[in-house]
Scaffold this motif. Structure first.
Motif, PDB file in Angstrom:
ATOM      1  N   LYS A  31       0.603  -1.355   0.118  1.00 22.16           N
ATOM      2  CA  LYS A  31       0.366   0.053   0.380  1.00 22.16           C
ATOM      3  C   LYS A  31       0.816   1.316   0.289  1.00 22.16           C
ATOM      4  N   THR A  32       0.298   2.212  -0.671  1.00 15.78           N
ATOM      5  CA  THR A  32       1.588   3.677  -0.671  1.00 15.78           C
ATOM      6  C   THR A  32      -0.064   5.013  -0.852  1.00 15.78           C
ATOM      7  N   GLU A  44      -3.581   0.373  -2.726  1.00 16.58           N
ATOM      8  CA  GLU A  44      -2.815  -1.125  -2.600  1.00 16.58           C
ATOM      9  C   GLU A  44      -2.508  -1.282  -4.417  1.00 16.58           C
ATOM     10  N   VAL A  45      -1.266  -1.105  -5.169  1.00 19.51           N
ATOM     11  CA  VAL A  45      -0.039  -1.607  -5.716  1.00 19.51           C
ATOM     12  C   VAL A  45      -0.309  -2.242  -6.657  1.00 19.51           C
ATOM     13  N   ARG A  54      -6.852  -9.645 -10.924  1.00 24.73           N
ATOM     14  CA  ARG A  54      -7.474  -9.760  -9.573  1.00 24.73           C
ATOM     15  C   ARG A  54      -8.101  -8.539  -8.994  1.00 24.73           C
ATOM     16  N   GLY A  55      -7.473  -7.335  -9.021  1.00 26.38           N
ATOM     17  CA  GLY A  55      -8.123  -5.912  -9.232  1.00 26.38           C
ATOM     18  C   GLY A  55      -8.717  -6.290  -7.251  1.00 26.38           C
ATOM     19  N   LEU A  56      -9.913  -5.513  -7.793  1.00 23.48           N
ATOM     20  CA  LEU A  56     -10.692  -5.098  -6.808  1.00 23.48           C
ATOM     21  C   LEU A  56     -12.461  -6.323  -6.434  1.00 23.48           C
ATOM     22  N   MET A  57     -11.837  -7.392  -7.070  1.00 20.12           N
ATOM     23  CA  MET A  57     -12.203  -8.859  -7.687  1.00 20.12           C
ATOM     24  C   MET A  57     -13.188  -9.147  -5.598  1.00 20.12           C
ATOM     25  N   ASN A  65     -11.443   6.894   1.349  1.00 23.09           N
ATOM     26  CA  ASN A  65     -10.049   7.326   0.730  1.00 23.09           C
ATOM     27  C   ASN A  65      -9.164   6.293   0.280  1.00 23.09           C
ATOM     28  N   GLU A  66     -10.274   5.096   0.289  1.00 21.09           N
ATOM     29  CA  GLU A  66      -8.979   4.193  -0.506  1.00 21.09           C
ATOM     30  C   GLU A  66      -9.033   3.425  -1.706  1.00 21.09           C
ATOM     31  N   GLY A  67      -8.229   2.874  -2.237  1.00 19.54           N
ATOM     32  CA  GLY A  67      -8.842   2.489  -3.871  1.00 19.54           C
ATOM     33  C   GLY A  67      -7.752   1.594  -4.411  1.00 19.54           C
ATOM     34  N   MET A  68      -7.102   1.130  -5.633  1.00 21.61           N
ATOM     35  CA  MET A  68      -6.097   0.151  -6.184  1.00 21.61           C
ATOM     36  C   MET A  68      -5.432   1.248  -7.396  1.00 21.61           C
ATOM     37  N   ILE A  69      -4.824   0.995  -6.915  1.00 22.13           N
ATOM     38  CA  ILE A  69      -3.402   1.752  -8.607  1.00 22.13           C
ATOM     39  C   ILE A  69      -2.869   0.466  -9.799  1.00 22.13           C
ATOM     40  N   PHE A  70      -3.427   0.581 -11.070  1.00 25.06           N
ATOM     41  CA  PHE A  70      -2.762  -0.741 -11.672  1.00 25.06           C
ATOM     42  C   PHE A  70      -1.905  -0.499 -12.416  1.00 25.06           C
TER      43      PHE A  70
END
Length: 152
Positions: A31-32, A44-45, A54-57, A65-70
C-alpha cells in the motif's frame, strides 16, 4: 471411539477449505499513498499480471479514501470490466506523463460493459463511486506516485 470422533471433526473442519479457489485466497499487496491533484488516496499497488487480474474482485467494502492503482509495464489502450466486483467504483485512466485522460463510473458485478481508455495509458486508479467528481478532478489532473512503483 475418541480417535474416530477426532478424525471426523478434523475432516469437517477442513471441508470449508475444499474448493478455496485462487480468487478466494488472500493477495497481499503493498500500500502507498498517491495524490491526484492535491487529494490523497491510500491505494493497493497492482503492478503484476496476477494482481492486475484480481483487482478489487470480491471486496465488500472500500474505505472512503482508499482504492487500487494498476500499473502496466507499457502504455496501451486499456479496458476494464466489473466481473466479480461487488461494489461500484470510479476508474481514472492516466497517461505515462501521469495526466488524467478518462474517468468512468462502473456498476458492480456486470460483464456487459467495458470501460475503455480513449488514449494509450500506463496507469488506472479505482476508487469509490464519484471519488474523482466529488473532488473536482477532471482531464489533465496530475497523478503523483513514487517513481519506484513500476509495472511488471
Amino acid at each position: 471411539m475418541k480417535t474416530f470422533r477426532f478424525f471426523i471433526l478434523s475432516i469437517l473442519f477442513c471441508l470449508p477449505m475444499a474448493g478455496w479457489g485462487e480468487y478466494n485466497s488472500p493477495l497481499y499487496l503493498e500500500k502507498t499513498t498517491i495524490y491526484i491533484g492535491d487529494h490523497p488516496l491510500l491505494v493497493e499497488v497492482a503492478n503484476t499480471d496476477e494482481s492486475r487480474q484480481r483487482g478489487l474482485m470480491f471486496r465488500k467494502k472500500l474505505g472512503e479514501n482508499e482504492g487500487m492503482i494498476f500499473i502496466f509495464p507499457n502504455e496501451e489502450y486499456l479496458s476494464f470490466w466489473m466481473k466479480n466486483t461487488l461494489i461500484p467504483l470510479s476508474i481514472g485512466y492516466f497517461s505515462k506523463d501521469k495526466m488524467l485522460v478518462d474517468v468512468y463510473e462502473m456498476a458492480p458485478n456486470q460483464t456487459q460493459v467495458l470501460y475503455h481508455s480513449t488514449r494509450k495509458v500506463l496507469y488506472a486508479v479505482e476508487a469509490n463511486p464519484r471519488w474523482f467528481a466529488k473532488r473536482g478532478l477532471g482531464k489533465n489532473s496530475v497523478l503523483k506516485i513514487e517513481n519506484r512503483f513500476i509495472g511488471k
